[in-house]
Design a protein around this motif. Structure first.
Motif, mmCIF file in Angstrom:
data_model
loop_
_atom_site.group_PDB
_atom_site.id
_atom_site.type_symbol
_atom_site.label_atom_id
_atom_site.label_comp_id
_atom_site.label_asym_id
_atom_site.label_seq_id
_atom_site.Cartn_x
_atom_site.Cartn_y
_atom_site.Cartn_z
ATOM 1 N N MET A 195 0.828 -1.219 0.000
ATOM 2 C CA MET A 195 0.000 0.000 0.000
ATOM 3 C C MET A 195 0.859 1.266 0.000
ATOM 4 N N CYS A 196 1.955 1.262 0.753
ATOM 5 C CA CYS A 196 2.862 2.416 0.735
ATOM 6 C C CYS A 196 3.505 2.571 -0.639
ATOM 7 N N PHE A 197 3.879 1.450 -1.243
ATOM 8 C CA PHE A 197 4.448 1.476 -2.589
ATOM 9 C C PHE A 197 3.428 2.017 -3.585
ATOM 10 N N ILE A 198 2.210 1.479 -3.516
ATOM 11 C CA ILE A 198 1.151 1.891 -4.438
ATOM 12 C C ILE A 198 0.835 3.375 -4.285
ATOM 13 N N SER A 199 0.724 3.844 -3.046
ATOM 14 C CA SER A 199 0.387 5.259 -2.861
ATOM 15 C C SER A 199 1.463 6.161 -3.444
ATOM 16 N N GLY A 200 2.733 5.761 -3.292
ATOM 17 C CA GLY A 200 3.820 6.535 -3.891
ATOM 18 C C GLY A 200 3.742 6.544 -5.402
ATOM 19 N N ARG A 201 3.355 5.419 -5.988
ATOM 20 C CA ARG A 201 3.222 5.335 -7.442
ATOM 21 C C ARG A 201 2.021 6.137 -7.926
ATOM 22 N N LEU A 202 0.929 6.084 -7.194
ATOM 23 C CA LEU A 202 -0.270 6.827 -7.608
ATOM 24 C C LEU A 202 -0.022 8.334 -7.597
ATOM 25 N N VAL A 203 0.756 8.796 -6.617
ATOM 26 C CA VAL A 203 1.098 10.219 -6.568
ATOM 27 C C VAL A 203 1.860 10.630 -7.820
ATOM 28 N N ARG A 204 2.651 9.717 -8.355
ATOM 29 C CA ARG A 204 3.411 9.986 -9.580
ATOM 30 C C ARG A 204 2.599 9.689 -10.841
ATOM 31 N N GLY A 205 1.359 9.210 -10.667
ATOM 32 C CA GLY A 205 0.504 8.933 -11.813
ATOM 33 C C GLY A 205 0.690 7.559 -12.422
ATOM 34 N N ASP A 206 1.400 6.689 -11.730
ATOM 35 C CA ASP A 206 1.669 5.346 -12.250
ATOM 36 C C ASP A 206 0.569 4.383 -11.800
ATOM 37 N N VAL A 207 -0.565 4.488 -12.454
ATOM 38 C CA VAL A 207 -1.725 3.668 -12.107
ATOM 39 C C VAL A 207 -1.498 2.208 -12.519
ATOM 40 N N ALA A 208 -0.888 1.986 -13.653
ATOM 41 C CA ALA A 208 -0.700 0.622 -14.173
ATOM 42 C C ALA A 208 0.104 -0.235 -13.195
ATOM 43 N N LEU A 209 1.224 0.282 -12.710
ATOM 44 C CA LEU A 209 2.036 -0.486 -11.763
ATOM 45 C C LEU A 209 1.276 -0.716 -10.456
ATOM 46 N N SER A 210 0.501 0.252 -10.047
ATOM 47 C CA SER A 210 -0.307 0.105 -8.829
ATOM 48 C C SER A 210 -1.311 -1.028 -8.979
ATOM 49 N N VAL A 211 -1.953 -1.108 -10.128
ATOM 50 C CA VAL A 211 -2.922 -2.183 -10.386
ATOM 51 C C VAL A 211 -2.208 -3.531 -10.411
ATOM 52 N N ILE A 212 -1.042 -3.582 -11.021
ATOM 53 C CA ILE A 212 -0.270 -4.828 -11.088
ATOM 54 C C ILE A 212 0.090 -5.304 -9.678
ATOM 55 N N VAL A 213 0.527 -4.396 -8.839
ATOM 56 C CA VAL A 213 0.885 -4.768 -7.458
ATOM 57 C C VAL A 213 -0.341 -5.283 -6.704
ATOM 58 N N MET A 214 -1.489 -4.652 -6.890
ATOM 59 C CA MET A 214 -2.724 -5.123 -6.239
ATOM 60 C C MET A 214 -3.079 -6.531 -6.717
ATOM 61 N N ILE A 215 -2.950 -6.766 -8.003
ATOM 62 C CA ILE A 215 -3.242 -8.097 -8.548
ATOM 63 C C ILE A 215 -2.269 -9.121 -7.964
ATOM 64 N N LEU A 216 -0.991 -8.759 -7.883
ATOM 65 C CA LEU A 216 0.001 -9.669 -7.300
ATOM 66 C C LEU A 216 -0.305 -9.984 -5.834
ATOM 67 N N MET A 217 -0.768 -8.989 -5.096
ATOM 68 C CA MET A 217 -1.149 -9.225 -3.696
ATOM 69 C C MET A 217 -2.314 -10.207 -3.621
ATOM 70 N N PHE A 218 -3.283 -10.025 -4.482
ATOM 71 C CA PHE A 218 -4.438 -10.926 -4.498
ATOM 72 C C PHE A 218 -4.004 -12.347 -4.866
ATOM 73 N N VAL A 219 -3.155 -12.473 -5.881
ATOM 74 C CA VAL A 219 -2.662 -13.789 -6.313
ATOM 75 C C VAL A 219 -1.881 -14.448 -5.171
ATOM 76 N N MET A 220 -1.067 -13.671 -4.464
ATOM 77 C CA MET A 220 -0.298 -14.217 -3.345
ATOM 78 C C MET A 220 -1.229 -14.806 -2.277
ATOM 79 N N VAL A 221 -2.301 -14.115 -1.956
ATOM 80 C CA VAL A 221 -3.252 -14.607 -0.958
ATOM 81 C C VAL A 221 -3.924 -15.891 -1.455
ATOM 82 N N VAL A 222 -4.323 -15.911 -2.717
ATOM 83 C CA VAL A 222 -4.967 -17.107 -3.276
ATOM 84 C C VAL A 222 -4.011 -18.299 -3.219
ATOM 85 N N VAL A 223 -2.758 -18.082 -3.609
ATOM 86 C CA VAL A 223 -1.765 -19.162 -3.588
ATOM 87 C C VAL A 223 -1.544 -19.651 -2.157
ATOM 88 N N LEU A 224 -1.409 -18.720 -1.205
ATOM 89 C CA LEU A 224 -1.219 -19.113 0.195
ATOM 90 C C LEU A 224 -2.436 -19.865 0.730
#
Length: 156
Positions: free
Chosen positions: A103-132
């Motif tokens: 979330m800290c990483f994503i918020s820093g990216r969103l401030v810079r306008g990097d929405v795509a990387l923020s979405v990718i990180v959210m998807i990776l977090m979701f995938v990590m939970v599903v795998v676990l």
């Protein structure tokens, strides 16, 4: 606002302290709130059943890692489940560190306008939970084997 490192440190530390306080207060208090929360078929009751059904400590960790989970209920539910304070602290730290980091990483990216990387990180977090979650039985048994092996070594 504070930069990534300081934001993570402040958020993580305050989150862990606040959740431990809620856990201890809820552990000691039994009363009307318990009756209201656990007597219904609401979301908190379902969360409690999901957490306490299998390996409660592992499930608490997963609950903290899930994006969108209303984690204010987690310490309260964990206090009523079969999770002691030491286990709760461990899974609180392990479960929240990746989420807060992301979330800290994503918020820093969103401030810079990097929405795509923020979405990718959210998807990776979701995938990590599903795998676990899918691998939970294997992970729990591996942990038990390691614990038994360590206990056997300590006796010798």
């Amino acid at each position: 606002v504070y930069g990534f490192v300081l934001s993570f440190a402040v958020t993580f530390t305050s989150f862990v302290i606040a959740n431990m306080i809620v856990y201890f207060i809820a552990k000691k208090r039994i009363g009307r709130l318990d009756e209201l929360v656990f007597s219904s078929e609401g979301k908190v009751q379902k969360l409690f059943e999901w957490i306490n059904n299998e390996n409660p400590a592992y499930m608490v960790m997963l609950a903290y890692m899930m994006p969108g989970m209303p984690n204010g209920f987690v310490p309260y539910v964990a206090s009523k489940a079969d999770v002691d304070a030491k286990q709760f602290f461990k899974v609180l730290v392990i479960g929240t560190a990746p989420q807060i980091f992301a979330m800290c990483f994503i918020s820093g990216r969103l401030v810079r306008g990097d929405v795509a990387l923020s979405v990718i990180v959210m998807i990776l977090m979701f995938v990590m939970v599903v795998v676990l979650y899918v691998l939970k039985d294997r992970i729990i048994s591996a942990k038990r084997r390691i614990r038994e092996k360590t206990a056997g070594t300590n006796r010798n």
